[in-house]
Design an enzyme around this catalytic site. Structure first.
Site, PDB file in Angstrom:
ATOM      1  CG  HIS A  38      -9.614  -2.730   3.415  1.00 13.25           C
ATOM      2  ND1 HIS A  38      -9.918  -1.622   2.679  1.00 13.25           N
ATOM      3  CD2 HIS A  38      -9.088  -3.622   2.533  1.00 13.25           C
ATOM      4  CE1 HIS A  38      -9.599  -1.826   1.407  1.00 13.25           C
ATOM      5  NE2 HIS A  38      -9.089  -3.028   1.288  1.00 13.25           N
ATOM      6  CB  THR A  98      -6.881  -8.503   8.512  1.00 14.56           C
ATOM      7  OG1 THR A  98      -7.140  -7.143   8.130  1.00 14.56           O
ATOM      8  CG2 THR A  98      -7.297  -8.716   9.946  1.00 14.56           C
ATOM      9  CB  SER A 121      -0.875  -0.004   1.257  1.00  6.82           C
ATOM     10  OG  SER A 121      -0.040   0.121   2.400  1.00  6.82           O
ATOM     11  CD  GLU A 125     -12.332  -0.626  -4.537  1.00  6.12           C
ATOM     12  OE1 GLU A 125     -11.218  -1.141  -4.353  1.00  6.12           O
ATOM     13  OE2 GLU A 125     -13.082  -0.243  -3.615  1.00  6.12           O
ATOM     14  N   GLY A 134     -10.516  -7.111   1.049  1.00  6.91           N
ATOM     15  CA  GLY A 134     -11.072  -7.373   2.378  1.00  6.91           C
ATOM     16  C   GLY A 134     -11.386  -8.843   2.594  1.00  6.91           C
ATOM     17  CB  SER A 135     -10.434 -11.753   0.762  1.00  2.00           C
ATOM     18  OG  SER A 135     -11.281 -11.208  -0.220  1.00  2.00           O
ATOM     19  CB  SER A 136      -8.581 -11.170   6.456  1.00  2.42           C
ATOM     20  OG  SER A 136      -7.251 -10.906   6.059  1.00  2.42           O
ATOM     21  CG  ASP A 158      -9.596   2.718  -4.689  1.00  2.00           C
ATOM     22  OD1 ASP A 158     -10.642   2.950  -5.339  1.00  2.00           O
ATOM     23  OD2 ASP A 158      -9.595   2.442  -3.476  1.00  2.00           O
ATOM     24  CG  ASP A 209      -3.633  -2.967  -1.714  1.00  2.00           C
ATOM     25  OD1 ASP A 209      -4.571  -3.069  -2.526  1.00  2.00           O
ATOM     26  OD2 ASP A 209      -3.739  -3.265  -0.502  1.00  2.00           O
TER      27      ASP A 209
HETATM   28  P1  13P Z   1      -8.106  -7.650   4.812  1.00  2.00           P
HETATM   29  O1  13P Z   1      -8.075  -6.519   5.792  1.00  2.00           O
HETATM   30  O2  13P Z   1      -9.406  -8.403   4.873  1.00  2.00           O
HETATM   31  O3  13P Z   1      -6.952  -8.562   4.946  1.00  2.00           O
HETATM   32  O4  13P Z   1      -8.059  -7.023   3.347  1.00  2.00           O
HETATM   33  C1  13P Z   1      -6.835  -6.595   2.782  1.00  2.00           C
HETATM   34  C2  13P Z   1      -7.050  -5.860   1.502  1.00  2.00           C
HETATM   35  O5  13P Z   1      -8.095  -5.889   0.876  1.00  2.00           O
HETATM   36  C3  13P Z   1      -5.905  -5.066   0.978  1.00  2.00           C
HETATM   37  O6  13P Z   1      -6.252  -4.284  -0.119  1.00  2.00           O
END
Ligand code: 13P
Length: 333
Positions: free
Chosen positions: A186, A266, A50, A142, A221-223, A105, A83
């Site tokens: 996130h 995450t 990022s 996005e 946000g796929s954690s 983004d 990112d």
């Molecule tokens: P998490 O916070 O769910 O791991 O998402 C990370 C993410 O989407 C980074 O762009």
């Protein structure tokens, strides 16, 4: 081996019907953990940074750490991805540094907080696509916004992706991959109970994939925020409130419907923190950083390797010859 473009990784993943984890990094140990997990599982992989990570690590350190990763793990195709680029200038600086992929983004204005309008998003994304493709570099855009805030980036509001707009957005920008907003956010606090269809709009992915079968979809946000990782932190003095993430089986359903890049940060942070807390609690006399960074690195590697198996990328590292960026440049032209 040189770093490879995101486009090639995702085209191969689409042909093979699997997804690829995009794991966030801020330091050497995290890069080592990802590359070791990739070697262990023979996986192609995406390493992403990022803006916050770039300023924490310093661009030159990051660049040379990734060069080292390419030298030390020649059998692993790896893309280095920006990112959440907040402006064309951020993406251009990443490309100049040697990133093989960038995310523009434009769903947010350049402050990284205010949701933008569609025309703004198309204009900045198109600008980055023209610059990047002329250099063989891939672009993720996005549409819609996620909840939560990561490294100061995010509106904190969820706006689901509109499938009609998605078709127009892809046509007008020429992006390689589209991040869709389906109700994830996130960070660790995504859901207050296990997510069902009304909070996690997996059907939206199916519809967008039906309308855009040749566009690689990205899940941010796929954690999964697994309970054992949260418990490991809380057992040693942490205070993570009860929380739920995105179940792996939902991600796997997404992969069956065009999701090729899955962003995970995450879960890795949780694994690292739990391991460090354990050493601090059990061995308060330790003060050699290696005594806690080694178990932290191993804990992160275990999570990354598990996701690589679950996303299906394991075993695919040697399927194809990596294409250099000048070849990608010719293909784009
Ligand atoms: P998490 O916070 O769910 O791991 O998402 C990370 C993410 O989407 C980074 O762009």
């Amino acid at each position: 081996m040189a770093l490879v473009s995101l486009r090639q990784l995702l085209d191969e993943a689409a042909a093979g019907g699997y997804g690829i984890g995009a794991f966030n990094v801020n330091n050497m140990e995290q890069i080592q953990a990802i590359m070791e997990a990739a070697r262990e599982t023979e996986s192609p992989v995406i390493v992403q940074a990022s803006r916050g990570a770039r300023s924490y690590t310093n661009d030159r350190f990051l660049f040379h750490l990734m060069q080292a990763a390419g030298e030390l793990y020649p059998e692993i195709p790896v893309a280095l991805h920006q990112d959440h680029g907040d402006s064309p200038a951020t993406c251009i600086s990443a490309i100049e540094l040697g990133f093989t992929s960038v995310m523009m983004d434009g769903s947010l204005l350049a402050d990284g907080k205010t949701p933008s309008d569609f025309e703004y998003n198309v204009a900045v994304t198109r600008e980055v696509v023209e610059y990047a493709h002329a250099r063989g570099v891939s672009v993720e855009g996005e549409l819609g916004t996620l909840g939560g805030i990561e490294d100061g980036h995010g509106s904190g509001q969820v706006h689901l992706t509109d499938p009609d707009q998605a078709v127009e957005f892809v046509e007008r920008t020429g992006i390689d991959a589209l991040a869709v907003a389906i109700g994830t956010s996130h960070g660790a606090y995504k859901f207050t109970k296990p997510p069902t269809g009304d909070v996690l709009a997996m059907d939206l992915i199916e519809e967008i994939h039906r309308r855009l079968p040749d566009t690689h979809l990205v899940m941010h946000g796929s954690s999964s925020v697994p309970k054992p990782l949260v418990d490991a932190i809380n057992e040693y003095g942490g205070e993570i409130r009860p929380t739920w993430g995105v179940p792996v089986k939902e991600i796997q359903q997404g992969i069956r419907h065009g999701v090729r890049k899955i962003n995970v940060d995450t879960d890795l942070r949780l694994a690292i923190t739990g391991a460090i807390r354990k050493v601090f609690a059990e061995s308060p006399g330790e003060f050699d950083p290696r005594s806690y960074l080694k178990p932290a690195r191993a804990a992160m590697q275990a999570v990354v390797a598990e996701r690589m198996q679950q996303f299906g990328q394991a075993g695919h590292a040697r399927d194809y010859e990596p294409k250099p960026l000048d070849e990608m440049q010719r293909l784009y032209a």
